[in-house]
Write an enzyme that holds these catalytic residues in place. Structure first.
Site, mmCIF file in Angstrom:
data_model
loop_
_atom_site.group_PDB
_atom_site.id
_atom_site.type_symbol
_atom_site.label_atom_id
_atom_site.label_comp_id
_atom_site.label_asym_id
_atom_site.label_seq_id
_atom_site.Cartn_x
_atom_site.Cartn_y
_atom_site.Cartn_z
ATOM 1 N N GLU A 71 0.860 -1.121 -0.556
ATOM 2 C CA GLU A 71 0.152 -0.571 0.222
ATOM 3 C C GLU A 71 0.723 1.214 0.190
ATOM 4 O O GLU A 71 1.727 1.133 0.734
ATOM 5 C CB GLU A 71 -0.758 -0.289 1.454
ATOM 6 C CG GLU A 71 -1.857 1.007 1.519
ATOM 7 C CD GLU A 71 -2.263 1.077 2.548
ATOM 8 O OE1 GLU A 71 -3.928 1.464 2.245
ATOM 9 O OE2 GLU A 71 -2.161 0.504 3.827
ATOM 10 N N LYS A 146 -10.260 0.847 -2.237
ATOM 11 C CA LYS A 146 -10.670 0.134 -0.879
ATOM 12 C C LYS A 146 -11.302 0.330 -0.765
ATOM 13 O O LYS A 146 -11.551 1.566 -0.183
ATOM 14 C CB LYS A 146 -8.979 0.848 0.045
ATOM 15 C CG LYS A 146 -9.303 0.245 1.708
ATOM 16 C CD LYS A 146 -8.049 0.708 2.009
ATOM 17 C CE LYS A 146 -7.627 0.797 3.697
ATOM 18 N NZ LYS A 146 -6.552 1.666 3.884
ATOM 19 N N CYS A 189 -4.979 -3.576 3.002
ATOM 20 C CA CYS A 189 -4.392 -2.751 4.603
ATOM 21 C C CYS A 189 -5.748 -3.999 5.168
ATOM 22 O O CYS A 189 -6.378 -4.473 5.573
ATOM 23 C CB CYS A 189 -3.719 -2.073 5.175
ATOM 24 S SG CYS A 189 -3.081 -1.344 6.050
#
Length: 314
Positions: A71, A146, A189
Site C-alpha cells: 500500500e 479500498k 490493508c
C-alpha cells in the site's frame, strides 16, 4: 553372481533415489514464484520509484513471475494537503512507468495502493486507495478501490489516522483475477480485519488473498501476523501481504514484516521489520487443493440463513 545381483540392487536403489530427487526438483521448478517487495517510502515519488524498480529487478533475477508492492507504494505524504497534491490518475506518470517496467521485465505486478484522483477530483479533491494489477504486457487487468477506510484513534497507543478525510471508499469488491501465481483476490490493508471480505473472495474462486499494507508499528506488532494467518487458515488460501517498513516522516512509521502465509497457516516468507527488501515464495496450488479436499471447510459451512438466525432473536 551374488555380488552382481547386489550391485544391481544398489544401482537400482540409487537410480530410484536420483529419479525421485529429479522429479521433486522438476515439480518444484514448475511452481510459480511470487515476490514480496517491502518498501520504505517518503513523499519523494521519484526516489520511491527508483527503490521499487531495484526491488522488482532483483525479484525478476531471482525467478519471480509476479511481484507484490505494498500500500502507498507511490508515496506517503506528511499530511492531507501533500497527499492530495501528489496524487495522480491511472493515466499519469507513475502508473505509466510501472506498466513500462512490467513489460520490460516480463513480469506481472500487484501495486498495492495507488493514490488515485477520484472521478470528481476538480469538485471534491478526494482520492481512492486503488490496488492495481498489471500483466506482463503492461496492461492494467484489474483495479480494486479500498472499501474499508482506516479511521482509528487509539490515544494510549499513539495511533491516530483518519483516512476518510481525503479518501473515498470503493464501491464494491472485485472478482478475483487469474494471474501466473493463481487466482488473486484483491484487498488493501484494513480490509484484512473483516473476515467476511476474505470469505466473499474465496467463494468467488480466490486461491490467493493479498493485503498490501502500511500497518502502524503498534497495530502491526499486536495483530499483523495473527490476522494474516487466520485469513489463510479459515479460507484455505495463500495470503500474500507486502508491507511498508520504517519511518516515512516525523509523524508516521510502519511495521514491516511483509509476509507470505500458506493455506495451512504457516509463514513461508518474512521480510523482517528493519529495512526494505525482497522475499520469494513458491505457490503450490496442488497442495492447497489437497488440503481443501482433505479438510472440506467450505462444504461444511452452513448457509447464510443459519448464521443469521441469532439476528432475529435480539
Amino acid at each position: 553372481m551374488l555380488f552382481a545381483l547386489s550391485s544391481s540392487v544398489e544401482i537400482g536403489a540409487l537410480l530410484s533415489v536420483w529419479t525421485s530427487k529429479l522429479f521433486y526438483r522438476m515439480s518444484s521448478a514448475c511452481r510459480p514464484c511470487a515476490a514480496l517487495c517491502q518498501l520504505s517510502v517518503t513523499a519523494d515519488k521519484q526516489a520511491n520509484l527508483c527503490a521499487a524498480q531495484d526491488l522488482l529487478e532483483e525479484a525478476k533475477q531471482r525467478g519471480a513471475c509476479m511481484a507484490f508492492l505494498p500500500e502507498a507504494f507511490d508515496y506517503i505524504g506528511s499530511g492531507r494537503e501533500e497527499t492530495l497534491e501528489l496524487s495522480e490518475t491511472l493515466a499519469g506518470h507513475t502508473i505509466t512507468r510501472y506498466t513500462q517496467m512490467a513489460r520490460k521485465l516480463d513480469m506481472w505486478l500487484s501495486l498495492g495502493g495507488f493514490h488515485e484522483r477520484g472521478a470528481d477530483w476538480e469538485a471534491e479533491q478526494r482520492i481512492y486507495n486503488c490496488h492495481v494489477v498489471i500483466n506482463n504486457q503492461g496492461e492494467i487487468v484489474s483495479t480494486y478501490r479500498k472499501c474499508h477506510l482506516f479511521d482509528v484513534e487509539i490515544p494510549d497507543e499513539g495511533v491516530s489516522l483518519n483516512e476518510s478525510a481525503f479518501t473515498v471508499p470503493g464501491p464494491s469488491l472485485v472478482a478475483p483475477v487469474q494471474t501466473p501465481v493463481g487466482k488473486l483476490g484483491l484487498g488493501v490493508c484494513y480490509d484484512l480485519r473483516f473476515p467476511e471480505f476474505s470469505l466473499a473472495l474465496q467463494k468467488s474462486g480466490a486461491e490467493i488473498l493479498t493485503f498490501p499494507s502500511a500497518f502502524t508499528v503498534t497495530t502491526g506488532a499486536a495483530h499483523w501476523e495473527v490476522l494474516l494467518r487466520a485469513r489463510a487458515i479459515e479460507n484455505q488460501c495463500y495470503v500474500l501481504a507486502a508491507a511498508q517498513v520504517g519511518r516515512h516522516h516525523d509523524g508516521r512509521s510502519s511495521y514491516g514484516h511483509s509476509l507470505a502465509v500458506d493455506p495451512w497457516g504457516t509463514v513461508a516468507a518474512d521480510c523482517g521489520g528493519e529495512r526494505a527488501g525482497v522475499a520469494l515464495v513458491e505457490v503450490d496450488l496442488a497442495r492447497m487443493r489437497t488440503l481443501r479436499r482433505n479438510m472440506p471447510l467450505h462444504e461444511h459451512r452452513r448457509d447464510a440463513a443459519f448464521y443469521a438466525g441469532l439476528e432475529g432473536g435480539r
